[in-house]
Design a protein around this motif. Sequence first.
Motif, PDB file in Angstrom:
ATOM      1  N   VAL A  97       0.401  -0.666   0.182  1.00  0.00           N
ATOM      2  CA  VAL A  97       0.100   0.154   0.153  1.00  0.00           C
ATOM      3  C   VAL A  97       0.613   0.936  -0.020  1.00  0.00           C
ATOM      4  CG1 VAL A  97      -1.811   1.220   1.603  1.00  0.00           C
ATOM      5  CG2 VAL A  97      -2.004  -1.350   1.318  1.00  0.00           C
ATOM      6  N   LEU A  98       1.833   1.629   0.422  1.00  0.00           N
ATOM      7  CA  LEU A  98       2.981   2.648   0.590  1.00  0.00           C
ATOM      8  C   LEU A  98       3.530   2.832  -0.644  1.00  0.00           C
ATOM      9  CD1 LEU A  98       4.212   2.269   4.684  1.00  0.00           C
ATOM     10  CD2 LEU A  98       2.219   3.613   3.319  1.00  0.00           C
ATOM     11  N   ALA A  99       3.599   1.891  -0.799  1.00  0.00           N
ATOM     12  CA  ALA A  99       4.340   1.354  -2.466  1.00  0.00           C
ATOM     13  C   ALA A  99       3.902   1.870  -3.764  1.00  0.00           C
ATOM     14  CB  ALA A  99       4.987   0.218  -2.710  1.00  0.00           C
ATOM     15  N   ALA A 100       2.244   1.702  -3.429  1.00  0.00           N
ATOM     16  CA  ALA A 100       1.091   2.448  -3.978  1.00  0.00           C
ATOM     17  C   ALA A 100       1.077   4.008  -3.990  1.00  0.00           C
ATOM     18  CB  ALA A 100      -0.024   1.651  -4.463  1.00  0.00           C
ATOM     19  N   GLY A 101       1.430   4.735  -2.740  1.00  0.00           N
ATOM     20  CA  GLY A 101       1.156   5.627  -2.440  1.00  0.00           C
ATOM     21  C   GLY A 101      -0.325   5.690  -1.761  1.00  0.00           C
ATOM     22  N   GLY A 102      -0.131   4.331  -1.365  1.00  0.00           N
ATOM     23  CA  GLY A 102      -1.474   4.676  -0.282  1.00  0.00           C
ATOM     24  C   GLY A 102      -1.423   5.071   1.163  1.00  0.00           C
ATOM     25  N   VAL A 103      -2.025   4.616   1.628  1.00  0.00           N
ATOM     26  CA  VAL A 103      -2.445   5.465   3.693  1.00  0.00           C
ATOM     27  C   VAL A 103      -2.827   3.796   4.303  1.00  0.00           C
ATOM     28  CG1 VAL A 103      -3.041   6.262   5.377  1.00  0.00           C
ATOM     29  CG2 VAL A 103      -3.113   7.349   2.969  1.00  0.00           C
ATOM     30  N   TYR A 104      -1.778   3.216   5.059  1.00  0.00           N
ATOM     31  CA  TYR A 104      -2.224   2.500   5.973  1.00  0.00           C
ATOM     32  C   TYR A 104      -2.150   2.912   7.446  1.00  0.00           C
ATOM     33  CZ  TYR A 104      -1.907  -2.657   6.763  1.00  0.00           C
ATOM     34  OH  TYR A 104      -2.467  -4.232   7.305  1.00  0.00           O
ATOM     35  N   LEU A 105      -2.638   2.423   7.847  1.00  0.00           N
ATOM     36  CA  LEU A 105      -2.596   3.107   9.391  1.00  0.00           C
ATOM     37  C   LEU A 105      -3.399   1.530  10.441  1.00  0.00           C
ATOM     38  CD1 LEU A 105      -5.542   6.136   8.781  1.00  0.00           C
ATOM     39  CD2 LEU A 105      -2.616   5.426   9.199  1.00  0.00           C
ATOM     40  N   ILE A 106      -2.639   1.727  11.530  1.00  0.00           N
ATOM     41  CA  ILE A 106      -2.603   0.396  12.487  1.00  0.00           C
ATOM     42  C   ILE A 106      -3.270   1.385  13.844  1.00  0.00           C
ATOM     43  CG2 ILE A 106      -1.332  -0.486  13.999  1.00  0.00           C
ATOM     44  CD1 ILE A 106       0.646  -0.884  11.903  1.00  0.00           C
ATOM     45  N   PHE A 107      -4.245   0.846  14.578  1.00  0.00           N
ATOM     46  CA  PHE A 107      -5.182   1.827  15.472  1.00  0.00           C
ATOM     47  C   PHE A 107      -5.294   0.725  16.607  1.00  0.00           C
ATOM     48  CE2 PHE A 107      -7.090   3.876  11.953  1.00  0.00           C
ATOM     49  CZ  PHE A 107      -7.650   4.824  12.256  1.00  0.00           C
ATOM     50  N   ALA A 108      -3.913   0.878  17.733  1.00  0.00           N
ATOM     51  CA  ALA A 108      -3.498   0.111  18.535  1.00  0.00           C
ATOM     52  C   ALA A 108      -4.178   0.169  19.554  1.00  0.00           C
ATOM     53  CB  ALA A 108      -2.015   0.148  18.901  1.00  0.00           C
ATOM     54  N   HIS A 109      -4.868  -0.902  20.039  1.00  0.00           N
ATOM     55  CA  HIS A 109      -5.532  -0.629  21.446  1.00  0.00           C
ATOM     56  C   HIS A 109      -4.221  -0.779  22.972  1.00  0.00           C
ATOM     57  CE1 HIS A 109      -9.224  -0.559  24.349  1.00  0.00           C
ATOM     58  NE2 HIS A 109      -8.252   0.230  24.742  1.00  0.00           N
ATOM     59  N   ASN A 110      -4.138  -0.380  23.652  1.00  0.00           N
ATOM     60  CA  ASN A 110      -3.621  -0.802  24.963  1.00  0.00           C
ATOM     61  C   ASN A 110      -4.153  -1.062  25.820  1.00  0.00           C
ATOM     62  OD1 ASN A 110      -1.932  -0.657  26.966  1.00  0.00           O
ATOM     63  ND2 ASN A 110      -0.515   0.277  27.068  1.00  0.00           N
ATOM     64  N   LEU A 111      -4.903  -2.174  26.233  1.00  0.00           N
ATOM     65  CA  LEU A 111      -5.702  -2.263  26.879  1.00  0.00           C
ATOM     66  C   LEU A 111      -5.301  -2.466  28.213  1.00  0.00           C
ATOM     67  CD1 LEU A 111      -6.950  -5.620  25.315  1.00  0.00           C
ATOM     68  CD2 LEU A 111      -8.178  -4.030  25.256  1.00  0.00           C
ATOM     69  N   LEU A 112      -4.306  -2.420  28.669  1.00  0.00           N
ATOM     70  CA  LEU A 112      -4.289  -2.101  29.909  1.00  0.00           C
ATOM     71  C   LEU A 112      -4.531  -0.682  30.398  1.00  0.00           C
ATOM     72  CD1 LEU A 112      -0.460  -4.072  30.742  1.00  0.00           C
ATOM     73  CD2 LEU A 112      -2.813  -4.447  31.475  1.00  0.00           C
ATOM     74  N   THR A 113      -4.462   0.421  30.115  1.00  0.00           N
ATOM     75  CA  THR A 113      -4.013   1.642  30.126  1.00  0.00           C
ATOM     76  C   THR A 113      -5.482   2.331  29.445  1.00  0.00           C
ATOM     77  OG1 THR A 113      -3.389   2.404  28.193  1.00  0.00           O
ATOM     78  CG2 THR A 113      -1.849   2.360  30.331  1.00  0.00           C
ATOM     79  N   ASP A 114      -5.883   1.633  28.088  1.00  0.00           N
ATOM     80  CA  ASP A 114      -7.266   1.623  28.030  1.00  0.00           C
ATOM     81  C   ASP A 114      -7.049   3.555  27.314  1.00  0.00           C
ATOM     82  OD1 ASP A 114     -10.120   1.802  26.470  1.00  0.00           O
ATOM     83  OD2 ASP A 114     -11.412   2.683  28.279  1.00  0.00           O
ATOM     84  N   THR A 115      -5.589   2.928  26.433  1.00  0.00           N
ATOM     85  CA  THR A 115      -5.177   4.383  25.933  1.00  0.00           C
ATOM     86  C   THR A 115      -5.312   3.825  23.986  1.00  0.00           C
ATOM     87  OG1 THR A 115      -4.152   5.109  26.953  1.00  0.00           O
ATOM     88  CG2 THR A 115      -3.270   6.201  25.051  1.00  0.00           C
ATOM     89  N   TRP A 116      -5.426   4.781  23.117  1.00  0.00           N
ATOM     90  CA  TRP A 116      -5.468   4.166  21.866  1.00  0.00           C
ATOM     91  C   TRP A 116      -4.786   4.906  20.863  1.00  0.00           C
ATOM     92  CZ3 TRP A 116      -8.688   0.553  18.596  1.00  0.00           C
ATOM     93  CH2 TRP A 116      -9.683   0.301  19.476  1.00  0.00           C
ATOM     94  N   TYR A 117      -4.069   4.132  20.079  1.00  0.00           N
ATOM     95  CA  TYR A 117      -2.770   5.085  19.206  1.00  0.00           C
ATOM     96  C   TYR A 117      -2.974   4.910  17.267  1.00  0.00           C
ATOM     97  CZ  TYR A 117      -0.617   4.900  23.098  1.00  0.00           C
ATOM     98  OH  TYR A 117       0.077   4.609  24.967  1.00  0.00           O
ATOM     99  N   ARG A 118      -3.099   5.476  16.842  1.00  0.00           N
ATOM    100  CA  ARG A 118      -2.919   5.855  16.205  1.00  0.00           C
ATOM    101  C   ARG A 118      -1.697   5.542  14.832  1.00  0.00           C
ATOM    102  NH1 ARG A 118      -3.453   9.890  11.520  1.00  0.00           N
ATOM    103  NH2 ARG A 118      -5.196   9.420   9.971  1.00  0.00           N
ATOM    104  N   ILE A 119      -1.561   4.787  13.631  1.00  0.00           N
ATOM    105  CA  ILE A 119       0.329   4.660  14.121  1.00  0.00           C
ATOM    106  C   ILE A 119      -0.053   4.797  12.619  1.00  0.00           C
ATOM    107  CG2 ILE A 119       1.862   3.827  14.323  1.00  0.00           C
ATOM    108  CD1 ILE A 119       0.626   2.446  17.032  1.00  0.00           C
ATOM    109  N   PRO A 120       0.943   5.940  11.822  1.00  0.00           N
ATOM    110  CA  PRO A 120       0.361   5.528   9.887  1.00  0.00           C
ATOM    111  C   PRO A 120       1.363   4.224   9.988  1.00  0.00           C
ATOM    112  CG  PRO A 120       1.172   7.462  10.505  1.00  0.00           C
ATOM    113  CD  PRO A 120       1.114   6.584  11.667  1.00  0.00           C
ATOM    114  N   PHE A 121       1.491   3.131   9.230  1.00  0.00           N
ATOM    115  CA  PHE A 121       2.391   2.083   9.043  1.00  0.00           C
ATOM    116  C   PHE A 121       3.729   2.669   8.583  1.00  0.00           C
ATOM    117  CE2 PHE A 121       3.982  -1.505   7.231  1.00  0.00           C
ATOM    118  CZ  PHE A 121       3.622  -2.891   7.141  1.00  0.00           C
TER     119      PHE A 121
END
Length: 144
Positions: A90-114
């Motif tokens: 996806v990155l090589a093709a110029g697209g966007v790939y996101l990882i939405f990570a949920h830390n269950l211990l703190t109930d914190t979310w992260y939006r991380i570009p690949f």
Amino acid sequence: MAKNTGKPSEEAFEAAWNRIGKRAYFYRIPDAAEHYGRAGKIIHARPTPSDYILTVDGLTAYAEVKSTQNRTSLPFSLLKKGQTVAGRQVLAAGGVYLIFAHNLLTDTWYRIPFEVVRAVEALGKASLPWTELENFKWNLNTKT
């Protein structure tokens, strides 16, 4: 803590986007568990590139939702091989790939570009410490 199935995090992710109505559209890509549920047996299905295809305010991205009870970091081993390969393509093709990570211990979310995962992997590391993800914190109520 109970076993992490990932389903509660996926449900929270979907609910967040549903709350903003027409500004967002997501498609849940069927995974092996869904195929098994429909067929009643293990079938050979293609690896999925991500959990979702997500469009928000005109931006379309592949979106992978990961939840973890890891106390120190987000291990890249949570990503399946097909997801990692798809992220690179996806990155090589110029697209966007996101990882939405949920830390269950703190109930914190992260939006991380690949791209961030790729850069850290290039340094020979296999995870990202939560302390280094502060700039990627994501609030389910803002949805941007």
